[in-house]
Design an enzyme around this catalytic site. Structure first.
Site, PDB file in Angstrom:
ATOM      1  N   ASP A  91      -3.387  -1.361  10.334  1.00 43.12           N
ATOM      2  CA  ASP A  91      -3.598  -1.211   8.731  1.00 43.12           C
ATOM      3  C   ASP A  91      -4.397  -2.735   8.079  1.00 43.12           C
ATOM      4  O   ASP A  91      -4.412  -2.583   6.811  1.00 43.12           O
ATOM      5  CB  ASP A  91      -2.390  -1.067   8.288  1.00 43.12           C
ATOM      6  CG  ASP A  91      -1.763   0.227   8.076  1.00 43.12           C
ATOM      7  OD1 ASP A  91      -2.545   1.442   8.324  1.00 43.12           O
ATOM      8  OD2 ASP A  91      -0.516   0.650   7.465  1.00 43.12           O
ATOM      9  N   LYS A 125       0.937  -1.288  -0.047  1.00 43.69           N
ATOM     10  CA  LYS A 125       0.127   0.025  -0.079  1.00 43.69           C
ATOM     11  C   LYS A 125       0.928   1.249  -0.062  1.00 43.69           C
ATOM     12  O   LYS A 125       2.097   1.284   0.497  1.00 43.69           O
ATOM     13  CB  LYS A 125      -0.790   0.183   1.363  1.00 43.69           C
ATOM     14  CG  LYS A 125      -0.222   0.040   2.659  1.00 43.69           C
ATOM     15  CD  LYS A 125      -0.014   1.505   3.077  1.00 43.69           C
ATOM     16  CE  LYS A 125       0.532   1.088   4.583  1.00 43.69           C
ATOM     17  NZ  LYS A 125       1.383   2.508   5.260  1.00 43.69           N
TER      18      LYS A 125
HETATM   19  C1  LIG Z   1       0.460   5.112  10.363  1.00 45.83           C
HETATM   20  C2  LIG Z   1       0.531   3.916   9.413  1.00 45.83           C
HETATM   21  C3  LIG Z   1      -0.380   4.305   8.052  1.00 45.83           C
HETATM   22  O1  LIG Z   1      -0.505   3.369   7.305  1.00 45.83           O
HETATM   23  O2  LIG Z   1       1.847   3.910   9.359  1.00 45.83           O
HETATM   24  P1  LIG Z   1       2.845   2.343   8.610  1.00 45.83           P
HETATM   25  O3  LIG Z   1       2.985   1.314   9.759  1.00 45.83           O
HETATM   26  O4  LIG Z   1       1.986   1.844   7.732  1.00 45.83           O
HETATM   27  O5  LIG Z   1       3.901   3.277   8.401  1.00 45.83           O
HETATM   28  C4  LIG Z   1      -0.403   2.800  10.161  1.00 45.83           C
HETATM   29  O6  LIG Z   1      -1.781   3.149  10.365  1.00 45.83           O
HETATM   30  C5  LIG Z   1       0.149   1.997  11.392  1.00 45.83           C
HETATM   31  O7  LIG Z   1      -0.567   0.787  11.302  1.00 45.83           O
HETATM   32  P2  LIG Z   1       0.138  -0.602  11.868  1.00 45.83           P
HETATM   33  O8  LIG Z   1       1.541  -0.560  11.420  1.00 45.83           O
HETATM   34  O9  LIG Z   1      -0.865  -1.643  11.540  1.00 45.83           O
HETATM   35  O10 LIG Z   1      -0.038  -0.336  13.497  1.00 45.83           O
HETATM   36  P3  LIG Z   1       0.019  -0.767  14.869  1.00 45.83           P
HETATM   37  O11 LIG Z   1       0.579  -2.228  14.599  1.00 45.83           O
HETATM   38  O12 LIG Z   1      -1.653  -1.060  14.983  1.00 45.83           O
HETATM   39  O13 LIG Z   1       0.692   0.008  15.636  1.00 45.83           O
HETATM   40  C6  LIG Z   1       2.054   0.439  15.672  1.00 45.83           C
HETATM   41  C7  LIG Z   1       2.153   1.452  16.949  1.00 45.83           C
HETATM   42  O14 LIG Z   1       1.787   2.735  16.310  1.00 45.83           O
HETATM   43  C8  LIG Z   1       1.326   3.621  17.066  1.00 45.83           C
HETATM   44  N1  LIG Z   1      -0.119   4.078  16.012  1.00 45.83           N
HETATM   45  C9  LIG Z   1      -0.333   3.171  15.146  1.00 45.83           C
HETATM   46  C10 LIG Z   1      -1.578   3.792  14.316  1.00 45.83           C
HETATM   47  C11 LIG Z   1      -2.287   4.749  14.763  1.00 45.83           C
HETATM   48  N2  LIG Z   1      -3.445   5.223  14.411  1.00 45.83           N
HETATM   49  N3  LIG Z   1      -1.912   5.689  15.853  1.00 45.83           N
HETATM   50  C12 LIG Z   1      -0.502   5.152  16.666  1.00 45.83           C
HETATM   51  O15 LIG Z   1      -0.443   5.776  17.493  1.00 45.83           O
HETATM   52  C13 LIG Z   1       0.849   3.223  18.219  1.00 45.83           C
HETATM   53  O16 LIG Z   1       1.927   3.422  19.159  1.00 45.83           O
HETATM   54  C14 LIG Z   1       1.392   1.646  18.006  1.00 45.83           C
HETATM   55  O17 LIG Z   1       1.882   0.960  19.098  1.00 45.83           O
HETATM   56  N1  LIG Z   2       4.938 -11.404   7.607  1.00 44.58           N
HETATM   57  C1  LIG Z   2       5.398 -10.474   8.264  1.00 44.58           C
HETATM   58  N2  LIG Z   2       5.804  -9.627   7.278  1.00 44.58           N
HETATM   59  C2  LIG Z   2       6.470  -8.516   7.718  1.00 44.58           C
HETATM   60  N3  LIG Z   2       6.774  -7.824   8.736  1.00 44.58           N
HETATM   61  C3  LIG Z   2       6.241  -8.686   9.846  1.00 44.58           C
HETATM   62  C4  LIG Z   2       5.417  -9.889   9.346  1.00 44.58           C
HETATM   63  N4  LIG Z   2       5.111 -10.546  10.581  1.00 44.58           N
HETATM   64  C5  LIG Z   2       5.586  -9.620  11.564  1.00 44.58           C
HETATM   65  N5  LIG Z   2       6.221  -8.517  11.214  1.00 44.58           N
HETATM   66  C6  LIG Z   2       6.530  -7.535  12.088  1.00 44.58           C
HETATM   67  O1  LIG Z   2       5.629  -6.484  11.622  1.00 44.58           O
HETATM   68  C7  LIG Z   2       6.771  -5.054  11.583  1.00 44.58           C
HETATM   69  C8  LIG Z   2       5.698  -4.263  10.557  1.00 44.58           C
HETATM   70  O2  LIG Z   2       5.726  -4.712   9.350  1.00 44.58           O
HETATM   71  P1  LIG Z   2       5.342  -4.185   8.056  1.00 44.58           P
HETATM   72  O3  LIG Z   2       3.963  -4.299   8.034  1.00 44.58           O
HETATM   73  O4  LIG Z   2       6.295  -4.425   6.869  1.00 44.58           O
HETATM   74  O5  LIG Z   2       5.486  -2.743   8.398  1.00 44.58           O
HETATM   75  P2  LIG Z   2       5.076  -1.216   7.696  1.00 44.58           P
HETATM   76  O6  LIG Z   2       3.592  -1.152   8.059  1.00 44.58           O
HETATM   77  O7  LIG Z   2       5.808  -0.284   8.299  1.00 44.58           O
HETATM   78  O8  LIG Z   2       5.189  -1.385   6.045  1.00 44.58           O
HETATM   79  C9  LIG Z   2       7.947  -5.637  11.033  1.00 44.58           C
HETATM   80  O9  LIG Z   2       8.949  -4.714  11.429  1.00 44.58           O
HETATM   81  C10 LIG Z   2       7.999  -6.955  11.624  1.00 44.58           C
HETATM   82  O10 LIG Z   2       8.605  -7.163  12.868  1.00 44.58           O
END
Ligand SMILES: C[C@@](CO)(OP(=O)(O)O)[C@H](O)COP(=O)(O)OP(=O)(O)OC[C@H]1O[C@@H](n2ccc(N)nc2=O)[C@H](O)[C@@H]1O
Ligand SMILES: Nc1ncnc2c1ncn2[C@@H]1O[C@H](COP(=O)(O)OP(=O)(O)O)[C@@H](O)[C@H]1O
Length: 282
Positions: free
Chosen positions: A137, A11
């Protein structure tokens, strides 16, 4: 043996605004998600006379219990009381933790595939709710439509956007999502967009902070900006430059500094995983 192979597409967050912080620490976001026609690949093979869930392939040292693929399969199995085993083979093409959502997409593809193979008969809405327990996400990948997300990313408003070519570059640095979201300098008060908003007026609220914390991201953005409009996706570190055609994107990919990884892809209004699933069912 029943086998199904599906993509787990990347994405991009074409914009990412932070509107506030909730009492639980999570942030209220407004973000435009689109999918790329490039991603990981997962093969699901049911195992007869077993209730084991195994993950093989490019698991890159992630312990089984932490792998989002395994977590998704376990969650669905316990929700629907399934005792049929499955071997899941992963081919990892997406940079991990780079803001292109590879782990969340792998989890969503697992829920979608096993819902069919295990005959769970859950709706997309039910699967999205299960997916939210795995990460903010996951629901958008389960729904599979280009959409503006609100809340923590789970309230989705599908929308049509133009199809473009993207060069996605992963600088050699790992950005911690948790560090970005807990940083005092993160802006958290961008107002919600008004009707009639334009993509050119949007941005990524994490970008300035991440550029400051990780100079490699700053370098990548400045380099790409010489060729095309560029932003960071999610909390980084990947950056994407937008092009009208494949040739223009390819030319820039070919001159990329050798320590940076990059790929080109087109965005799709519907996730390729959903298209493949429909074709497999017909
Ligand atoms: C901000 C985004 C945009 O797409 O960043 P990326 O991770 O893709 O870079 C996402 O929503 C990330 O989603 P995801 O990676 O699934 O987040 P989670 O595992 O649920 O959360 C990781 C950490 O980010 C913070 N978090 C996440 C989403 C959100 N809306 N607010 C937050 O504060 C929280 O501290 C949480 O502990
Ligand atoms: N199947 C998987 N593929 C990628 N990352 C994974 C997976 N399972 C667990 N993880 C953990 O989740 C974290 C976030 O993964 P990813 O979705 O690739 O990040 P982002 O949302 O920043 O693109 C990674 O740093 C890794 O430690």
């Amino acid at each position: 043996m029943k086998t199904l192979t599906l993509s787990a597409p990347a994405k991009l967050n074409l914009f990412l605004h932070i509107n506030g912080r909730r009492a639980d620490g999570y942030h209220e976001l407004e973000t435009l998600f689109t999918f790329l026609d490039f991603g990981d690949e997962l093969t699901f093979s049911l195992i007869e006379n077993s209730d084991q869930i195994t993950v093989t392939g490019d698991t890159s040292g992630i312990p089984l219990e932490d792998n989002l693929i395994y977590k998704a399969a376990k969650l669905l199995a316990s929700y629907k009381k399934i005792n049929v085993g499955v071997e899941i083979h992963l081919t990892k093409n997406l940079p991990m933790g780079g803001g292109v959502g590879g782990g969340s997409s792998d989890a969503a593809t697992t829920l979608l595939a096993l819902n069919i193979l295990w005959r769970c008969q859950l709706t997309i809405e039910e699967l999205a709710k299960i997916g939210l327990q795995l990460g903010a996400d996951v629901p958008v990948f389960v729904e599979g439509k280009t959409a503006v997300a609100h809340g923590v990313g789970e309230q989705l408003e599908p929308m049509d956007i133009a199809q473009k070519w993207y060069l996605v570059v992963a600088p050699p640095v790992h950005v911690s999502t948790a560090l970005v979201f807990t940083h005092p300098d993160l802006p958290r008060n961008t107002p919600k967009l008004e009707n009639g908003w334009k993509l050119s007026e949007t941005g990524n609220d994490c970008q300035t902070l991440v550029k400051k914390l990780y100079p490699e991201v700053e370098k990548t953005l400045s380099w790409l900006l010489k060729y095309a409009p560029t932003k960071m996706t999610g909390t980084g570190a990947c950056c994407f430059a937008e092009f009208e055609n494949r040739e223009a994107a390819l030319r820039v990919l070919e001159s990329l500094p050798s320590s940076w990884q990059g790929f080109i892809a087109q965005n799709t209004s519907e996730s390729i995983c959903h298209r493949q699933l429909r074709a497999w069912q017909n």
